[in-house]
Design a protein around this motif. Structure first.
Motif, PDB file in Angstrom:
ATOM      1  N   GLN A 114      37.963  48.434  48.204  1.00  0.00           N
ATOM      2  CA  GLN A 114      38.908  47.627  47.770  1.00  0.00           C
ATOM      3  C   GLN A 114      39.718  46.680  47.504  1.00  0.00           C
ATOM      4  OE1 GLN A 114      39.335  48.836  43.258  1.00  0.00           O
ATOM      5  NE2 GLN A 114      40.587  47.786  43.458  1.00  0.00           N
ATOM      6  N   THR A 115      41.011  47.272  48.333  1.00  0.00           N
ATOM      7  CA  THR A 115      41.614  46.649  48.977  1.00  0.00           C
ATOM      8  C   THR A 115      41.582  45.472  50.082  1.00  0.00           C
ATOM      9  OG1 THR A 115      42.601  48.060  50.515  1.00  0.00           O
ATOM     10  CG2 THR A 115      43.668  48.446  48.139  1.00  0.00           C
ATOM     11  N   TYR A 151      39.291  42.797  48.097  1.00  0.00           N
ATOM     12  CA  TYR A 151      40.500  41.985  47.375  1.00  0.00           C
ATOM     13  C   TYR A 151      41.545  41.247  48.051  1.00  0.00           C
ATOM     14  CZ  TYR A 151      43.862  41.173  43.573  1.00  0.00           C
ATOM     15  OH  TYR A 151      44.818  40.484  43.478  1.00  0.00           O
ATOM     16  N   THR A 210      41.362  37.498  48.047  1.00  0.00           N
ATOM     17  CA  THR A 210      42.019  36.325  47.222  1.00  0.00           C
ATOM     18  C   THR A 210      43.389  35.540  48.006  1.00  0.00           C
ATOM     19  OG1 THR A 210      43.380  36.450  45.074  1.00  0.00           O
ATOM     20  CG2 THR A 210      43.898  38.464  47.080  1.00  0.00           C
ATOM     21  N   GLY A 228      41.661  39.385  35.050  1.00  0.00           N
ATOM     22  CA  GLY A 228      41.174  40.542  35.868  1.00  0.00           C
ATOM     23  C   GLY A 228      43.139  41.549  34.516  1.00  0.00           C
ATOM     24  N   TRP A 270      31.060  43.286  41.529  1.00  0.00           N
ATOM     25  CA  TRP A 270      31.671  43.123  42.609  1.00  0.00           C
ATOM     26  C   TRP A 270      30.653  43.103  43.110  1.00  0.00           C
ATOM     27  CZ3 TRP A 270      36.322  42.613  45.328  1.00  0.00           C
ATOM     28  CH2 TRP A 270      37.222  42.965  44.924  1.00  0.00           C
ATOM     29  N   HIS A 321      38.455  44.123  39.753  1.00  0.00           N
ATOM     30  CA  HIS A 321      39.430  44.214  40.902  1.00  0.00           C
ATOM     31  C   HIS A 321      40.607  45.156  40.218  1.00  0.00           C
ATOM     32  CE1 HIS A 321      42.361  41.952  39.896  1.00  0.00           C
ATOM     33  NE2 HIS A 321      41.541  41.137  39.618  1.00  0.00           N
ATOM     34  N   SER A 335      32.261  45.687  49.996  1.00  0.00           N
ATOM     35  CA  SER A 335      31.415  46.068  48.729  1.00  0.00           C
ATOM     36  C   SER A 335      31.330  46.828  48.672  1.00  0.00           C
ATOM     37  CB  SER A 335      31.355  44.462  48.148  1.00  0.00           C
ATOM     38  OG  SER A 335      32.867  43.140  48.482  1.00  0.00           O
ATOM     39  N   TYR A 388      31.544  49.826  49.607  1.00  0.00           N
ATOM     40  CA  TYR A 388      32.819  50.464  48.450  1.00  0.00           C
ATOM     41  C   TYR A 388      32.178  50.763  47.354  1.00  0.00           C
ATOM     42  CZ  TYR A 388      36.204  50.028  44.417  1.00  0.00           C
ATOM     43  OH  TYR A 388      36.351  49.922  43.148  1.00  0.00           O
TER      44      TYR A 388
END
Length: 275
Positions: free
Chosen positions: A103-104, A107, A111, A140, A167, A192, A256, A259
């Motif tokens: 996830q991190t 993200y 981002t 979010g 996602w 997220h 993703s 994940y």
């Protein structure tokens, strides 16, 4: 002499009178009866203490006997439950760490470069690109409230599936149709924000104490953020190497997918560990 003879005579007369009535002649003070020694009761000294209390013995003496019995009696230790779930919990902890890493990584990779991606693909200026990118962060907040509600009323697998779908919609939409970014970003924001909730809800569910939950959380977050920090540099390197955003976005899509597999596996592992 006469007085002594009179007292003896009176005693003999009283004895003969008792014998004549069928009683037992008593010629002197009655000797004390010898008490029979009994073995330990099945309750030990504590049982004798309770018996003494029932028959009017001194309560303090009864408590003293009970304490002596407890002091000399070996105390049976309560058997500790076997840690049969230790291996499962270790596996789940690693799964959660890898899930959080996925996830991190996705993200931060997305981002960090999102305003630049929007500026290049949508041909907008930096201000407009920054405003569009803020949607990904602002929506979010909705995910932070929506996913806990789903977790409250549905099994954890339900919000996990919702997060996975969001996602994939975000990363796949950015790769195939970047013009629909507002729609894709709305789904991605839920993903997220809600993913954090599901991961640590699963962590708390499998932890057996607050101390264990704190240790697991430190491991999951420490490893997850350390691996996730590599996402943005790798994505920037791929963009520099290819001159396009298709390969970096394909990488985020692949991350993703991994994940989602890890998240669903973690939730399923927690359910098995709690069964």
């Amino acid at each position: 002499m006469g007085v002594h003879h009179a007292r003896r005579s009176d005693s003999l007369d009283a004895a003969h009178a008792a014998f004549a009535r069928g009683g037992r002649p008593v010629l002197g003070p009655r000797p004390p009866r010898r008490r029979r020694r009994t073995g330990r009761t099945r309750h030990g000294d504590r049982g004798r203490a309770r018996t003494a209390g029932i028959h009017g013995a001194d309560p303090a003496a009864a408590r003293s006997v009970a304490r002596r019995g407890v002091a000399h009696r070996p105390v049976a230790r309560r058997a500790r439950p076997r840690r049969r779930a230790h291996h499962a919990e270790t596996t789940i902890t690693w799964l959660l760490m890898l899930t959080f890493s996925g996830q991190t990584t996705a993200y931060y990779a997305l981002t960090t470069w999102l305003p630049t991606i929007l500026g290049d693909q949508l041909q907008v200026d930096r201000t407009s690109a920054g405003a569009l990118a803020s949607i990904f962060q602002g929506v979010g907040i909705l995910g932070a409230f929506l996913v806990p509600v789903l977790t409250r009323y549905f099994p954890t697998i339900v919000p996990a599936v919702v997060i996975c779908v969001c996602w994939l919609v975000l990363t796949g939409g950015m790769l195939v149709a970047p013009a629909g970014f507002v729609v894709w970003a709305s789904f991605g924001a839920i993903a997220h924000a809600g993913g954090f909730v599901v991961i640590f809800t699963a962590l708390v569910a499998v932890a057996r104490s607050d101390a264990e939950a704190a240790g697991m959380s430190a491991f999951v977050q420490g490893g997850g953020y350390a691996i996730g920090a590599l996402g943005a540099p790798v994505m920037g390197y791929l963009h520099e190497a290819t001159g396009d955003w298709s390969v970096p976005l394909a990488l985020v899509l692949g991350i993703s997918i991994v994940y989602c597999v890890l998240l669903l596996s973690s939730v399923a592992g927690v359910r098995r560990a709690r069964a």
